[in-house]
Write a protein that holds these residues in place. Structure first.
Motif, mmCIF file in Angstrom:
data_model
loop_
_atom_site.group_PDB
_atom_site.id
_atom_site.type_symbol
_atom_site.label_atom_id
_atom_site.label_comp_id
_atom_site.label_asym_id
_atom_site.label_seq_id
_atom_site.Cartn_x
_atom_site.Cartn_y
_atom_site.Cartn_z
ATOM 1 N N MET A 1 0.835 -1.198 0.000
ATOM 2 C CA MET A 1 0.000 0.000 0.000
ATOM 3 C C MET A 1 0.873 1.252 0.000
ATOM 4 S SD MET A 1 -2.846 -1.321 2.763
ATOM 5 C CE MET A 1 -3.924 0.096 2.616
ATOM 6 N N ARG A 2 0.345 2.321 -0.568
ATOM 7 C CA ARG A 2 1.098 3.567 -0.627
ATOM 8 C C ARG A 2 1.142 4.209 0.759
ATOM 9 N NH1 ARG A 2 0.393 8.950 -4.503
ATOM 10 N NH2 ARG A 2 2.502 9.713 -4.094
ATOM 11 N N GLY B 1 3.678 13.595 -2.563
ATOM 12 C CA GLY B 1 3.081 12.607 -1.677
ATOM 13 C C GLY B 1 1.576 12.589 -1.629
ATOM 14 N N THR B 2 0.891 13.518 -2.295
ATOM 15 C CA THR B 2 -0.571 13.528 -2.302
ATOM 16 C C THR B 2 -1.105 12.192 -2.812
ATOM 17 O OG1 THR B 2 -0.700 15.929 -2.565
ATOM 18 C CG2 THR B 2 -2.598 14.663 -3.295
ATOM 19 N N LEU B 3 -2.182 11.700 -2.190
ATOM 20 C CA LEU B 3 -2.707 10.375 -2.507
ATOM 21 C C LEU B 3 -3.823 10.381 -3.538
ATOM 22 C CD1 LEU B 3 -2.952 8.756 1.050
ATOM 23 C CD2 LEU B 3 -1.112 8.529 -0.631
ATOM 24 N N GLU B 4 -4.637 11.447 -3.560
ATOM 25 C CA GLU B 4 -5.865 11.372 -4.353
ATOM 26 C C GLU B 4 -6.254 12.729 -4.907
ATOM 27 O OE1 GLU B 4 -10.560 9.949 -3.747
ATOM 28 O OE2 GLU B 4 -9.114 9.799 -2.099
ATOM 29 N N VAL B 5 -6.813 12.733 -6.106
ATOM 30 C CA VAL B 5 -7.450 13.923 -6.665
ATOM 31 C C VAL B 5 -8.931 13.619 -6.850
ATOM 32 C CG1 VAL B 5 -6.769 13.234 -9.019
ATOM 33 C CG2 VAL B 5 -7.543 15.571 -8.568
ATOM 34 N N ALA B 6 -9.768 14.530 -6.360
ATOM 35 C CA ALA B 6 -11.220 14.387 -6.474
ATOM 36 C C ALA B 6 -11.724 15.498 -7.391
ATOM 37 C CB ALA B 6 -11.875 14.464 -5.106
ATOM 38 N N PHE B 7 -12.135 15.133 -8.594
ATOM 39 C CA PHE B 7 -12.563 16.120 -9.581
ATOM 40 C C PHE B 7 -14.017 16.505 -9.369
ATOM 41 C CE2 PHE B 7 -8.993 14.271 -12.017
ATOM 42 C CZ PHE B 7 -8.349 15.446 -12.395
ATOM 43 N N GLY B 8 -14.275 17.816 -9.503
ATOM 44 C CA GLY B 8 -15.629 18.328 -9.482
ATOM 45 C C GLY B 8 -15.727 19.469 -10.473
ATOM 46 N N GLY B 9 -16.660 20.356 -10.246
ATOM 47 C CA GLY B 9 -16.832 21.480 -11.158
ATOM 48 C C GLY B 9 -17.898 22.421 -10.626
ATOM 49 N N GLU C 1 0.516 7.314 -15.217
ATOM 50 C CA GLU C 1 1.783 8.019 -15.059
ATOM 51 C C GLU C 1 2.012 8.587 -13.661
ATOM 52 O OE1 GLU C 1 2.715 10.751 -18.258
ATOM 53 O OE2 GLU C 1 1.323 9.694 -19.609
ATOM 54 N N THR C 2 1.047 8.444 -12.770
ATOM 55 C CA THR C 2 1.221 8.864 -11.380
ATOM 56 C C THR C 2 0.684 7.767 -10.471
ATOM 57 O OG1 THR C 2 -0.923 9.926 -10.909
ATOM 58 C CG2 THR C 2 0.695 11.230 -12.166
ATOM 59 N N SER C 3 0.847 7.973 -9.172
ATOM 60 C CA SER C 3 0.309 7.041 -8.180
ATOM 61 C C SER C 3 -0.977 7.555 -7.556
ATOM 62 C CB SER C 3 1.351 6.801 -7.077
ATOM 63 O OG SER C 3 2.518 6.207 -7.602
ATOM 64 N N LEU C 4 -1.548 8.621 -8.114
ATOM 65 C CA LEU C 4 -2.758 9.215 -7.571
ATOM 66 C C LEU C 4 -3.978 8.324 -7.777
ATOM 67 C CD1 LEU C 4 -2.357 12.889 -8.847
ATOM 68 C CD2 LEU C 4 -2.221 12.147 -6.462
ATOM 69 N N ALA C 5 -4.845 8.305 -6.792
ATOM 70 C CA ALA C 5 -6.189 7.764 -6.975
ATOM 71 C C ALA C 5 -7.032 8.859 -7.615
ATOM 72 C CB ALA C 5 -6.790 7.339 -5.648
ATOM 73 N N PRO D 1 -0.939 17.776 1.061
ATOM 74 C CA PRO D 1 -2.356 17.450 1.300
ATOM 75 C C PRO D 1 -2.643 16.001 0.915
ATOM 76 C CG PRO D 1 -2.117 18.811 -0.663
ATOM 77 C CD PRO D 1 -0.776 18.783 -0.004
ATOM 78 N N ARG D 2 -3.456 15.330 1.707
ATOM 79 C CA ARG D 2 -3.789 13.932 1.387
ATOM 80 C C ARG D 2 -4.658 13.850 0.141
ATOM 81 N NH1 ARG D 2 -7.530 10.057 1.892
ATOM 82 N NH2 ARG D 2 -9.089 11.443 2.807
#
Length: 227
Positions: free
Chosen positions: A30-31, A109-117, A136-140, A65-66
């Motif tokens: 796990m990351r 080190g950020t783990l996740e990107v949550a897209f909105g609008g 190309e990244t480890s982002l969720a 930021p996480r």
């Protein structure tokens, strides 16, 4: 004496990095994400998280930021009267600029990107951006959508590259086809639903119906309008 001893332990651990900590085999893939005096472990495909705290994690410090909330576009295919966004605001992001920023955050080190609008699926090239971030990244990658643009082709393009999709349910959009498409492709998804006094009587039946359709969780939202 005990306080001085605690300080000595902290000083001894002050240079410790998250990669130096030995983990059980079941968690080792796990990351790792450093918190203050704790270690968070994360699997971007399943959403599984584990929090580790103890002498081994003393001295760890959070450096990024996480999760990053990313309003990728202000455009939307709907015109809901209760929407809080400024419909006149410009949308200036390009896919390359968004990727560059998120790649840098991933490296920090950020783990996740949550897209909105706006509606992220109205952003040109969104599925390609999600794929690039996944490969190309480890982002969720997760997103919140009204579901109206989640047609078969879009669901197929996103399914391998997103960790979770949240569908906001509105009275004038039939959410069931979008949920069926996600469930058929085994995409983890949750639902956001605005609860008004008129809807209170139907909350239980609504949530049970969603559970039967494979919904992972339901977020009940309150109305914050001036009326």
């Amino acid at each position: 004496g005990s306080n001085r001893g605690g300080a000595s332990v902290r000083e001894a651990m002050s240079e410790r990095a998250e990669d130096d900590i030995e983990l059980p085999a079941a968690l080792s893939a796990m990351r790792r994400f450093a918190l203050d005096d704790a270690l968070l472990l994360f699997d971007r495909r399943t959403g599984l998280t584990a929090l580790c705290e103890g002498l081994e994690t003393l001295g760890l410090r959070m450096r990024a930021p996480r999760v990053v909330q990313f309003a990728i576009t202000n455009a939307c295919n709907l015109a809901c009267t209760f929407c809080s966004r400024d419909a006149t605001a410009a949308s200036g992001w390009s896919a390359d600029e968004a990727f560059a920023l998120l790649r840098d955050l991933d490296e920090r080190g950020t783990l996740e990107v949550a897209f909105g609008g706006g509606e992220p699926l109205a952003f040109k090239g969104f599925s390609a951006l999600a794929r690039r971030l996944s490969e190309e990244t480890s982002l969720a990658v997760s997103l919140t959508t009204n579901g109206a643009l989640l047609i078969d082709a879009m669901a197929e393009a996103l399914a391998p590259f997103v960790g979770q999709i949240r569908v906001s349910v509105y009275d004038d959009v039939d959410h069931r086809p979008a949920l069926a498409r996600l469930a058929a492709r085994r995409v983890r998804y949750g639902v956001n639903w605005l609860v008004t006094p008129e809807r209170l009587a139907s909350v239980e039946a609504f949530v049970l119906d969603l559970a039967g359709r494979g919904c992972r969780d339901v977020l009940l939202l309150s109305y914050n309008g001036r009326d």
